[in-house]
Design a protein around this motif. Structure first.
Motif, PDB file in Angstrom:
ATOM      1  N   GLY A 188       0.853  -1.417   0.299  1.00  0.00           N
ATOM      2  CA  GLY A 188       0.195  -0.036   0.310  1.00  0.00           C
ATOM      3  C   GLY A 188       0.945   1.417  -0.070  1.00  0.00           C
ATOM      4  O   GLY A 188      -0.089   2.101   0.325  1.00  0.00           O
ATOM      5  N   LYS A 189       2.111   1.234  -0.578  1.00  0.00           N
ATOM      6  CA  LYS A 189       3.049   2.313  -0.299  1.00  0.00           C
ATOM      7  C   LYS A 189       3.068   2.516  -2.260  1.00  0.00           C
ATOM      8  O   LYS A 189       2.699   1.654  -2.721  1.00  0.00           O
ATOM      9  CB  LYS A 189       4.572   1.427   0.408  1.00  0.00           C
ATOM     10  CG  LYS A 189       4.217   1.485   1.752  1.00  0.00           C
ATOM     11  CD  LYS A 189       5.235   1.158   2.085  1.00  0.00           C
ATOM     12  CE  LYS A 189       4.720   0.916   3.466  1.00  0.00           C
ATOM     13  NZ  LYS A 189       6.576   0.707   4.596  1.00  0.00           N
ATOM     14  N   SER A 190       4.518   3.509  -2.354  1.00  0.00           N
ATOM     15  CA  SER A 190       5.122   3.529  -3.479  1.00  0.00           C
ATOM     16  C   SER A 190       6.689   3.224  -3.393  1.00  0.00           C
ATOM     17  O   SER A 190       7.356   3.761  -2.452  1.00  0.00           O
ATOM     18  CB  SER A 190       4.353   4.905  -4.138  1.00  0.00           C
ATOM     19  OG  SER A 190       3.335   5.074  -4.332  1.00  0.00           O
ATOM     20  N   LEU A 191       7.194   4.110  -4.533  1.00  0.00           N
ATOM     21  CA  LEU A 191       8.929   3.671  -4.887  1.00  0.00           C
ATOM     22  C   LEU A 191       8.459   5.044  -4.795  1.00  0.00           C
ATOM     23  O   LEU A 191       8.156   5.986  -5.233  1.00  0.00           O
ATOM     24  CB  LEU A 191       9.202   3.012  -6.314  1.00  0.00           C
ATOM     25  CG  LEU A 191       9.372   1.661  -6.133  1.00  0.00           C
ATOM     26  CD1 LEU A 191      10.084   0.589  -7.286  1.00  0.00           C
ATOM     27  CD2 LEU A 191      10.154   0.827  -4.624  1.00  0.00           C
ATOM     28  N   PRO A 192      10.025   6.171  -3.897  1.00  0.00           N
ATOM     29  CA  PRO A 192      10.118   6.848  -3.472  1.00  0.00           C
ATOM     30  C   PRO A 192       9.950   7.759  -5.388  1.00  0.00           C
ATOM     31  O   PRO A 192      11.033   7.284  -6.030  1.00  0.00           O
ATOM     32  CB  PRO A 192      11.546   7.534  -3.023  1.00  0.00           C
ATOM     33  CG  PRO A 192      11.681   5.884  -2.723  1.00  0.00           C
ATOM     34  CD  PRO A 192      10.941   4.677  -3.484  1.00  0.00           C
ATOM     35  N   THR A 193       9.665   9.644  -5.101  1.00  0.00           N
ATOM     36  CA  THR A 193      10.479  10.404  -6.335  1.00  0.00           C
ATOM     37  C   THR A 193      11.498  10.441  -5.880  1.00  0.00           C
ATOM     38  O   THR A 193      12.071  10.440  -5.235  1.00  0.00           O
ATOM     39  CB  THR A 193       9.156  10.684  -6.668  1.00  0.00           C
ATOM     40  OG1 THR A 193       9.045  11.995  -5.562  1.00  0.00           O
ATOM     41  CG2 THR A 193       7.527  10.440  -7.135  1.00  0.00           C
ATOM     42  N   ALA A 194      12.188  10.716  -7.310  1.00  0.00           N
ATOM     43  CA  ALA A 194      13.631  11.138  -7.000  1.00  0.00           C
ATOM     44  C   ALA A 194      13.647  12.770  -5.904  1.00  0.00           C
ATOM     45  O   ALA A 194      14.233  12.422  -5.282  1.00  0.00           O
ATOM     46  CB  ALA A 194      14.327  11.346  -8.277  1.00  0.00           C
ATOM     47  N   TRP A 255      15.940   1.874  -5.549  1.00  0.00           N
ATOM     48  CA  TRP A 255      15.473   1.839  -7.116  1.00  0.00           C
ATOM     49  C   TRP A 255      14.536   3.313  -6.634  1.00  0.00           C
ATOM     50  O   TRP A 255      14.012   3.044  -5.653  1.00  0.00           O
ATOM     51  CB  TRP A 255      14.380   0.520  -7.292  1.00  0.00           C
ATOM     52  CG  TRP A 255      15.184  -0.208  -8.065  1.00  0.00           C
ATOM     53  CD1 TRP A 255      15.207  -1.550  -8.208  1.00  0.00           C
ATOM     54  CD2 TRP A 255      15.773  -0.744  -9.333  1.00  0.00           C
ATOM     55  NE1 TRP A 255      15.564  -2.492  -8.228  1.00  0.00           N
ATOM     56  CE2 TRP A 255      15.862  -1.706 -10.061  1.00  0.00           C
ATOM     57  CE3 TRP A 255      16.102   0.997 -10.159  1.00  0.00           C
ATOM     58  CZ2 TRP A 255      16.482  -1.874 -10.742  1.00  0.00           C
ATOM     59  CZ3 TRP A 255      16.845   0.180 -11.404  1.00  0.00           C
ATOM     60  CH2 TRP A 255      16.750  -0.826 -12.065  1.00  0.00           C
ATOM     61  N   LEU A 256      14.224   3.845  -7.570  1.00  0.00           N
ATOM     62  CA  LEU A 256      13.189   5.403  -7.689  1.00  0.00           C
ATOM     63  C   LEU A 256      12.252   5.222  -8.413  1.00  0.00           C
ATOM     64  O   LEU A 256      12.264   3.671  -9.277  1.00  0.00           O
ATOM     65  CB  LEU A 256      13.875   6.420  -7.773  1.00  0.00           C
ATOM     66  CG  LEU A 256      14.487   7.028  -6.823  1.00  0.00           C
ATOM     67  CD1 LEU A 256      15.374   7.976  -7.108  1.00  0.00           C
ATOM     68  CD2 LEU A 256      14.606   6.789  -5.522  1.00  0.00           C
ATOM     69  N   SER A 257      10.733   5.679  -8.655  1.00  0.00           N
ATOM     70  CA  SER A 257      10.173   5.298  -9.079  1.00  0.00           C
ATOM     71  C   SER A 257      10.137   6.918 -10.170  1.00  0.00           C
ATOM     72  O   SER A 257       8.999   6.502 -11.720  1.00  0.00           O
ATOM     73  CB  SER A 257       9.143   5.613  -8.550  1.00  0.00           C
ATOM     74  OG  SER A 257       8.210   7.243  -8.153  1.00  0.00           O
ATOM     75  N   THR A 258      11.533   7.218 -10.475  1.00  0.00           N
ATOM     76  CA  THR A 258      11.055   8.223 -11.031  1.00  0.00           C
ATOM     77  C   THR A 258      12.015   7.379 -12.480  1.00  0.00           C
ATOM     78  O   THR A 258      12.667   6.909 -12.487  1.00  0.00           O
ATOM     79  CB  THR A 258      12.026   9.710 -10.970  1.00  0.00           C
ATOM     80  OG1 THR A 258      11.846  10.097  -9.888  1.00  0.00           O
ATOM     81  CG2 THR A 258      12.531  10.746 -12.113  1.00  0.00           C
ATOM     82  N   GLY A 309      -5.293   8.730   6.878  1.00  0.00           N
ATOM     83  CA  GLY A 309      -5.599   7.527   5.971  1.00  0.00           C
ATOM     84  C   GLY A 309      -4.410   7.583   4.966  1.00  0.00           C
ATOM     85  O   GLY A 309      -3.635   8.402   4.028  1.00  0.00           O
ATOM     86  N   TRP A 310      -3.676   6.532   5.177  1.00  0.00           N
ATOM     87  CA  TRP A 310      -2.707   5.998   4.485  1.00  0.00           C
ATOM     88  C   TRP A 310      -2.868   5.877   3.118  1.00  0.00           C
ATOM     89  O   TRP A 310      -3.459   5.174   2.437  1.00  0.00           O
ATOM     90  CB  TRP A 310      -2.079   4.677   4.830  1.00  0.00           C
ATOM     91  CG  TRP A 310      -0.913   4.508   6.349  1.00  0.00           C
ATOM     92  CD1 TRP A 310      -1.542   4.162   7.600  1.00  0.00           C
ATOM     93  CD2 TRP A 310       0.544   5.367   6.969  1.00  0.00           C
ATOM     94  NE1 TRP A 310      -0.584   4.556   8.286  1.00  0.00           N
ATOM     95  CE2 TRP A 310       0.642   4.912   7.830  1.00  0.00           C
ATOM     96  CE3 TRP A 310       1.525   5.718   5.935  1.00  0.00           C
ATOM     97  CZ2 TRP A 310       1.762   5.460   8.298  1.00  0.00           C
ATOM     98  CZ3 TRP A 310       2.586   6.656   6.671  1.00  0.00           C
ATOM     99  CH2 TRP A 310       1.818   6.198   7.691  1.00  0.00           C
ATOM    100  N   LYS A 311      -1.917   6.521   2.137  1.00  0.00           N
ATOM    101  CA  LYS A 311      -2.101   6.573   0.339  1.00  0.00           C
ATOM    102  C   LYS A 311      -0.554   6.552  -0.205  1.00  0.00           C
ATOM    103  O   LYS A 311      -0.056   6.912   0.768  1.00  0.00           O
ATOM    104  CB  LYS A 311      -2.869   7.731   0.189  1.00  0.00           C
ATOM    105  CG  LYS A 311      -4.613   7.771   0.384  1.00  0.00           C
ATOM    106  CD  LYS A 311      -4.796   8.508  -0.231  1.00  0.00           C
ATOM    107  CE  LYS A 311      -6.009   9.404   0.784  1.00  0.00           C
ATOM    108  NZ  LYS A 311      -7.088  10.556   0.072  1.00  0.00           N
ATOM    109  N   SER A 312      -0.584   5.628  -0.983  1.00  0.00           N
ATOM    110  CA  SER A 312       1.281   5.478  -2.067  1.00  0.00           C
ATOM    111  C   SER A 312       0.668   6.781  -2.516  1.00  0.00           C
ATOM    112  O   SER A 312       0.089   7.199  -2.123  1.00  0.00           O
ATOM    113  CB  SER A 312       0.011   4.119  -3.220  1.00  0.00           C
ATOM    114  OG  SER A 312      -0.641   4.573  -3.563  1.00  0.00           O
ATOM    115  N   ALA A 313       1.719   6.994  -2.162  1.00  0.00           N
ATOM    116  CA  ALA A 313       2.226   8.423  -3.001  1.00  0.00           C
ATOM    117  C   ALA A 313       2.203   8.438  -4.517  1.00  0.00           C
ATOM    118  O   ALA A 313       2.790   7.318  -5.090  1.00  0.00           O
ATOM    119  CB  ALA A 313       3.614   9.549  -2.372  1.00  0.00           C
TER     120      ALA A 313
END
Length: 313
Positions: A188-194, A255-258, A309-313
Protein backbone atom coordinates in the motif's frame (compact mmCIF):
# COMPACT_ATOMS: atom_id res chain seq x y z
CA UNK A 1 21.02 -10.01 12.65
CA UNK A 2 21.39 -6.55 14.22
CA UNK A 3 24.97 -5.74 15.18
CA UNK A 4 25.81 -4.10 18.52
CA UNK A 5 29.43 -3.02 18.68
CA UNK A 6 29.23 -2.04 22.36
CA UNK A 7 26.38 -2.78 24.75
CA UNK A 8 25.22 -0.02 27.08
CA UNK A 9 22.14 0.28 29.24
CA UNK A 10 20.25 1.72 26.30
CA UNK A 11 20.69 -1.40 24.17
CA UNK A 12 20.04 -3.64 27.19
CA UNK A 13 16.67 -2.02 27.80
CA UNK A 14 15.77 -2.16 24.09
CA UNK A 15 16.57 -5.88 23.97
CA UNK A 16 14.64 -6.67 27.16
CA UNK A 17 11.59 -4.84 25.79
CA UNK A 18 12.00 -6.49 22.38
CA UNK A 19 12.02 -10.01 23.84
CA UNK A 20 9.24 -8.96 26.23
CA UNK A 21 10.80 -10.19 29.45
CA UNK A 22 10.55 -8.87 32.99
CA UNK A 23 13.69 -7.68 34.75
CA UNK A 24 13.91 -10.93 36.67
CA UNK A 25 13.40 -13.15 33.61
CA UNK A 26 15.92 -11.19 31.59
CA UNK A 27 18.50 -11.19 34.39
CA UNK A 28 18.09 -14.94 34.87
CA UNK A 29 18.67 -15.53 31.16
CA UNK A 30 21.90 -13.52 31.37
CA UNK A 31 23.05 -15.09 34.62
CA UNK A 32 23.12 -11.83 36.58
CA UNK A 33 20.94 -10.27 39.27
CA UNK A 34 17.92 -8.15 38.42
CA UNK A 35 19.53 -5.27 40.34
CA UNK A 36 22.44 -5.28 37.88
CA UNK A 37 20.09 -5.13 34.88
CA UNK A 38 18.12 -2.34 36.56
CA UNK A 39 21.32 -0.38 37.16
CA UNK A 40 22.45 -0.82 33.55
CA UNK A 41 19.14 0.51 32.28
CA UNK A 42 19.16 3.44 34.71
CA UNK A 43 22.69 4.40 33.64
CA UNK A 44 21.72 4.32 29.95
CA UNK A 45 24.54 5.23 27.57
CA UNK A 46 26.90 5.63 30.52
CA UNK A 47 26.59 1.99 31.65
CA UNK A 48 29.81 -0.01 31.37
CA UNK A 49 29.31 -3.76 30.93
CA UNK A 50 31.92 -6.46 31.41
CA UNK A 51 32.93 -8.40 28.31
CA UNK A 52 31.32 -11.59 29.62
CA UNK A 53 28.00 -9.74 29.94
CA UNK A 54 28.36 -8.24 26.47
CA UNK A 55 28.99 -11.71 25.04
CA UNK A 56 25.87 -13.03 26.81
CA UNK A 57 23.82 -10.20 25.34
CA UNK A 58 25.22 -10.94 21.87
CA UNK A 59 24.05 -14.53 22.28
CA UNK A 60 20.60 -13.56 23.52
CA UNK A 61 20.11 -11.20 20.59
CA UNK A 62 21.29 -13.83 18.11
CA UNK A 63 18.87 -16.40 19.53
CA UNK A 64 15.90 -14.01 19.51
CA UNK A 65 13.30 -14.70 16.83
CA UNK A 66 12.92 -12.51 13.77
CA UNK A 67 10.06 -10.46 15.22
CA UNK A 68 12.00 -9.72 18.41
CA UNK A 69 15.05 -8.67 16.40
CA UNK A 70 12.84 -6.38 14.36
CA UNK A 71 11.39 -4.86 17.51
CA UNK A 72 14.92 -4.36 18.88
CA UNK A 73 15.92 -2.39 15.76
CA UNK A 74 12.70 -0.39 15.88
CA UNK A 75 13.02 0.51 19.57
CA UNK A 76 16.58 1.74 19.07
CA UNK A 77 15.58 3.66 15.94
CA UNK A 78 12.69 5.38 17.68
CA UNK A 79 14.93 6.18 20.64
CA UNK A 80 17.85 7.46 18.54
CA UNK A 81 16.17 10.81 17.94
CA UNK A 82 13.37 12.46 19.90
CA UNK A 83 9.91 11.91 18.43
CA UNK A 84 7.81 14.96 17.45
CA UNK A 85 10.89 17.19 17.38
CA UNK A 86 10.73 20.24 15.15
CA UNK A 87 13.65 20.33 12.72
CA UNK A 88 15.60 23.57 12.63
CA UNK A 89 16.58 24.05 8.97
CA UNK A 90 19.43 26.32 10.01
CA UNK A 91 21.07 23.63 12.18
CA UNK A 92 23.20 21.47 9.90
CA UNK A 93 23.97 19.03 12.71
CA UNK A 94 20.36 18.35 13.78
CA UNK A 95 18.99 14.83 13.32
CA UNK A 96 15.32 14.52 14.18
CA UNK A 97 12.67 11.95 13.48
CA UNK A 98 8.99 11.30 13.92
CA UNK A 99 8.37 7.58 13.45
CA UNK A 100 5.10 5.76 12.83
CA UNK A 101 4.33 2.20 11.80
CA UNK A 102 2.68 1.58 8.42
CA UNK A 103 -0.29 -0.83 8.50
CA UNK A 104 0.63 -2.46 5.19
CA UNK A 105 3.98 -4.05 5.99
CA UNK A 106 4.47 -2.93 9.59
CA UNK A 107 7.65 -0.99 8.83
CA UNK A 108 8.66 2.16 10.69
CA UNK A 109 8.34 5.29 8.57
CA UNK A 110 9.75 8.78 9.12
CA UNK A 111 7.80 11.96 8.48
CA UNK A 112 9.17 14.43 5.92
CA UNK A 113 7.16 17.68 6.20
CA UNK A 114 5.98 19.64 3.18
CA UNK A 115 8.09 22.50 1.98
CA UNK A 116 10.99 23.63 -0.18
CA UNK A 117 14.38 21.94 -0.19
CA UNK A 118 17.56 22.58 -2.15
CA UNK A 119 17.74 19.92 -4.86
CA UNK A 120 20.36 18.62 -7.23
CA UNK A 121 23.99 19.53 -7.62
CA UNK A 122 23.00 23.17 -8.27
CA UNK A 123 20.79 23.37 -5.14
CA UNK A 124 17.67 24.43 -7.01
CA UNK A 125 14.64 25.14 -4.75
CA UNK A 126 11.96 22.45 -5.14
CA UNK A 127 8.62 22.10 -3.33
CA UNK A 128 7.67 18.63 -2.06
CA UNK A 129 4.39 17.71 -0.37
CA UNK A 130 4.46 15.99 3.02
CA UNK A 131 5.12 12.24 2.95
CA UNK A 132 6.48 9.38 5.04
CA UNK A 133 9.47 7.28 4.01
CA UNK A 134 10.66 3.92 5.32
CA UNK A 135 13.17 4.52 8.10
CA UNK A 136 15.21 1.56 6.83
CA UNK A 137 15.61 -0.04 3.41
CA UNK A 138 13.39 -3.06 2.75
CA UNK A 139 15.09 -5.99 4.45
CA UNK A 140 15.28 -9.65 3.53
CA UNK A 141 12.82 -10.36 6.35
CA UNK A 142 10.37 -7.79 4.95
CA UNK A 143 10.71 -9.23 1.45
CA UNK A 144 10.26 -12.79 2.69
CA UNK A 145 6.82 -11.87 4.07
CA UNK A 146 5.92 -10.32 0.72
CA UNK A 147 7.03 -13.41 -1.20
CA UNK A 148 5.09 -15.70 1.13
CA UNK A 149 1.94 -13.62 0.66
CA UNK A 150 2.19 -13.21 -3.12
CA UNK A 151 4.17 -16.27 -4.29
CA UNK A 152 6.68 -13.92 -5.91
CA UNK A 153 9.98 -15.50 -6.96
CA UNK A 154 12.61 -15.44 -4.23
CA UNK A 155 15.92 -13.55 -4.58
CA UNK A 156 18.55 -15.77 -6.17
CA UNK A 157 21.05 -15.48 -3.31
CA UNK A 158 18.70 -17.09 -0.75
CA UNK A 159 19.92 -20.59 0.02
CA UNK A 160 17.47 -23.45 -0.56
CA UNK A 161 14.62 -21.01 -0.92
CA UNK A 162 15.18 -19.38 2.48
CA UNK A 163 16.97 -16.23 3.50
CA UNK A 164 20.02 -16.96 5.67
CA UNK A 165 19.20 -15.98 9.26
CA UNK A 166 22.23 -13.71 9.52
CA UNK A 167 20.85 -11.62 6.63
CA UNK A 168 17.35 -11.06 8.01
CA UNK A 169 18.01 -7.39 8.80
CA UNK A 170 20.20 -6.70 5.77
CA UNK A 171 18.65 -4.94 2.75
CA UNK A 172 17.16 -7.27 0.17
CA UNK A 173 19.15 -7.35 -3.07
CA UNK A 174 18.90 -9.11 -6.44
CA UNK A 175 15.53 -7.40 -7.01
CA UNK A 176 14.46 -5.71 -10.23
CA UNK A 177 12.52 -2.47 -10.43
CA UNK A 178 9.42 -4.56 -11.12
CA UNK A 179 10.07 -6.58 -7.94
CA UNK A 180 10.48 -3.41 -5.89
CA UNK A 181 7.37 -1.81 -7.35
CA UNK A 182 5.34 -4.98 -6.76
CA UNK A 183 6.36 -4.95 -3.10
CA UNK A 184 5.37 -1.28 -2.80
CA UNK A 185 1.93 -1.97 -4.30
CA UNK A 186 1.43 -4.98 -2.00
CA UNK A 187 2.32 -2.85 1.04
CA UNK A 188 0.00 0.00 0.00
CA UNK A 189 2.93 2.31 -0.66
CA UNK A 190 4.98 3.57 -3.61
CA UNK A 191 8.60 3.78 -4.61
CA UNK A 192 9.95 7.28 -3.88
CA UNK A 193 10.22 9.94 -6.54
CA UNK A 194 13.68 11.41 -7.02
CA UNK A 195 12.60 14.59 -5.20
CA UNK A 196 11.11 12.70 -2.24
CA UNK A 197 14.15 10.49 -1.83
CA UNK A 198 16.63 13.37 -2.10
CA UNK A 199 14.79 15.56 0.40
CA UNK A 200 14.56 12.68 2.89
CA UNK A 201 18.32 12.19 2.51
CA UNK A 202 19.58 15.80 2.49
CA UNK A 203 17.05 17.82 4.44
CA UNK A 204 16.18 21.33 3.33
CA UNK A 205 19.46 23.25 3.38
CA UNK A 206 21.57 21.59 0.69
CA UNK A 207 23.91 19.54 2.87
CA UNK A 208 26.07 17.28 0.72
CA UNK A 209 25.48 14.11 2.73
CA UNK A 210 22.72 13.10 5.18
CA UNK A 211 24.94 13.94 8.17
CA UNK A 212 26.38 17.20 6.76
CA UNK A 213 29.11 18.21 4.33
CA UNK A 214 31.95 16.14 5.77
CA UNK A 215 33.31 13.29 3.64
CA UNK A 216 33.11 10.69 6.42
CA UNK A 217 33.09 7.13 5.11
CA UNK A 218 32.80 5.72 8.64
CA UNK A 219 29.17 6.90 8.75
CA UNK A 220 28.04 4.51 6.02
CA UNK A 221 28.80 1.25 4.21
CA UNK A 222 30.75 2.28 1.10
CA UNK A 223 33.88 1.01 -0.63
CA UNK A 224 36.22 2.97 1.65
CA UNK A 225 34.65 1.36 4.72
CA UNK A 226 36.07 -1.99 3.62
CA UNK A 227 33.09 -4.18 4.64
CA UNK A 228 32.61 -5.47 1.07
CA UNK A 229 29.07 -6.79 1.65
CA UNK A 230 25.70 -5.56 2.89
CA UNK A 231 25.28 -4.72 6.57
CA UNK A 232 22.40 -4.45 9.03
CA UNK A 233 20.15 -1.55 8.07
CA UNK A 234 20.40 -0.13 11.61
CA UNK A 235 24.18 -0.28 11.92
CA UNK A 236 25.17 3.30 11.04
CA UNK A 237 23.43 5.41 13.68
CA UNK A 238 25.66 8.43 13.11
CA UNK A 239 24.84 8.54 9.39
CA UNK A 240 21.09 9.19 9.65
CA UNK A 241 19.49 11.99 7.66
CA UNK A 242 17.91 15.12 9.19
CA UNK A 243 14.62 13.20 9.38
CA UNK A 244 16.13 10.16 11.10
CA UNK A 245 16.31 7.97 7.97
CA UNK A 246 19.05 5.31 7.82
CA UNK A 247 21.30 4.10 5.00
CA UNK A 248 20.63 6.93 2.55
CA UNK A 249 24.29 6.62 1.58
CA UNK A 250 25.87 3.23 1.01
CA UNK A 251 24.81 -0.35 1.72
CA UNK A 252 22.65 -0.67 -1.44
CA UNK A 253 21.53 1.45 -4.37
CA UNK A 254 17.80 2.16 -4.11
CA UNK A 255 15.25 1.99 -6.91
CA UNK A 256 13.09 5.10 -7.43
CA UNK A 257 9.83 5.63 -9.30
CA UNK A 258 11.33 8.35 -11.53
CA UNK A 259 12.05 7.12 -15.08
CA UNK A 260 15.03 8.36 -17.07
CA UNK A 261 13.75 6.88 -20.35
CA UNK A 262 11.49 4.05 -21.38
CA UNK A 263 12.33 0.97 -19.30
CA UNK A 264 14.95 2.70 -17.13
CA UNK A 265 14.60 4.19 -13.65
CA UNK A 266 16.69 6.29 -11.31
CA UNK A 267 18.81 4.81 -8.54
CA UNK A 268 20.20 6.85 -5.65
CA UNK A 269 22.42 6.47 -2.60
CA UNK A 270 25.27 4.22 -3.80
CA UNK A 271 26.25 0.88 -2.22
CA UNK A 272 28.97 -1.04 -0.44
CA UNK A 273 30.57 -1.44 -3.87
CA UNK A 274 30.73 2.32 -4.53
CA UNK A 275 33.13 5.09 -3.50
CA UNK A 276 31.77 7.62 -1.02
CA UNK A 277 31.45 10.47 -3.52
CA UNK A 278 28.93 8.42 -5.53
CA UNK A 279 26.68 8.36 -2.48
CA UNK A 280 25.98 12.10 -2.42
CA UNK A 281 22.15 12.14 -2.62
CA UNK A 282 22.13 14.73 -5.41
CA UNK A 283 24.03 12.39 -7.77
CA UNK A 284 21.82 10.46 -10.20
CA UNK A 285 22.32 6.90 -11.41
CA UNK A 286 19.93 4.75 -13.43
CA UNK A 287 19.46 1.20 -14.69
CA UNK A 288 17.17 -0.98 -16.74
CA UNK A 289 14.02 -2.03 -14.91
CA UNK A 290 15.02 -5.66 -15.41
CA UNK A 291 18.45 -5.27 -13.79
CA UNK A 292 19.07 -7.21 -10.60
CA UNK A 293 22.36 -7.05 -8.74
CA UNK A 294 23.89 -7.85 -5.37
CA UNK A 295 24.13 -4.14 -4.44
CA UNK A 296 20.65 -2.89 -5.38
CA UNK A 297 17.54 -2.72 -3.20
CA UNK A 298 14.78 -0.22 -2.33
CA UNK A 299 12.56 1.45 0.26
CA UNK A 300 9.03 2.87 0.01
CA UNK A 301 7.06 6.04 0.69
CA UNK A 302 3.44 6.84 1.55
CA UNK A 303 1.37 10.00 1.94
CA UNK A 304 -1.18 10.73 4.61
CA UNK A 305 -0.61 8.98 7.90
CA UNK A 306 -2.39 7.20 10.75
CA UNK A 307 -4.72 10.18 11.28
CA UNK A 308 -5.34 10.94 7.62
CA UNK A 309 -5.55 7.51 6.04
CA UNK A 310 -2.45 6.02 4.46
CA UNK A 311 -2.17 6.26 0.69
CA UNK A 312 0.49 5.36 -1.83
CA UNK A 313 2.38 8.44 -2.95
Amino acid sequence: MPLVTKWTGREVKALREAVRMSLMEFAERLGVSDRIVSRWEADGDQASLRMVNQAALDTLLAKADQDAQGRFVGILAADDVPAHTVIDPDDEQTSSGEYVKHPGDGKLMALVPEGIFLSGEDDDPVWVEEFHIDTFPTTNADYARFCAATQRSLPEHWENGRCPRELYDHPVVHVTWQDANAYAVWAGKSLPTAEQWEKAARGTTGRRFPWGDQKTAAKCNVRETGVECTTSVSRYHSGVSPYGVYDMVGNVWEWLSTPTMAGRYELRGSAFTSPLFRGAPAIVNDASETMRDDDTGFRCVAVGGPDKGWKSA
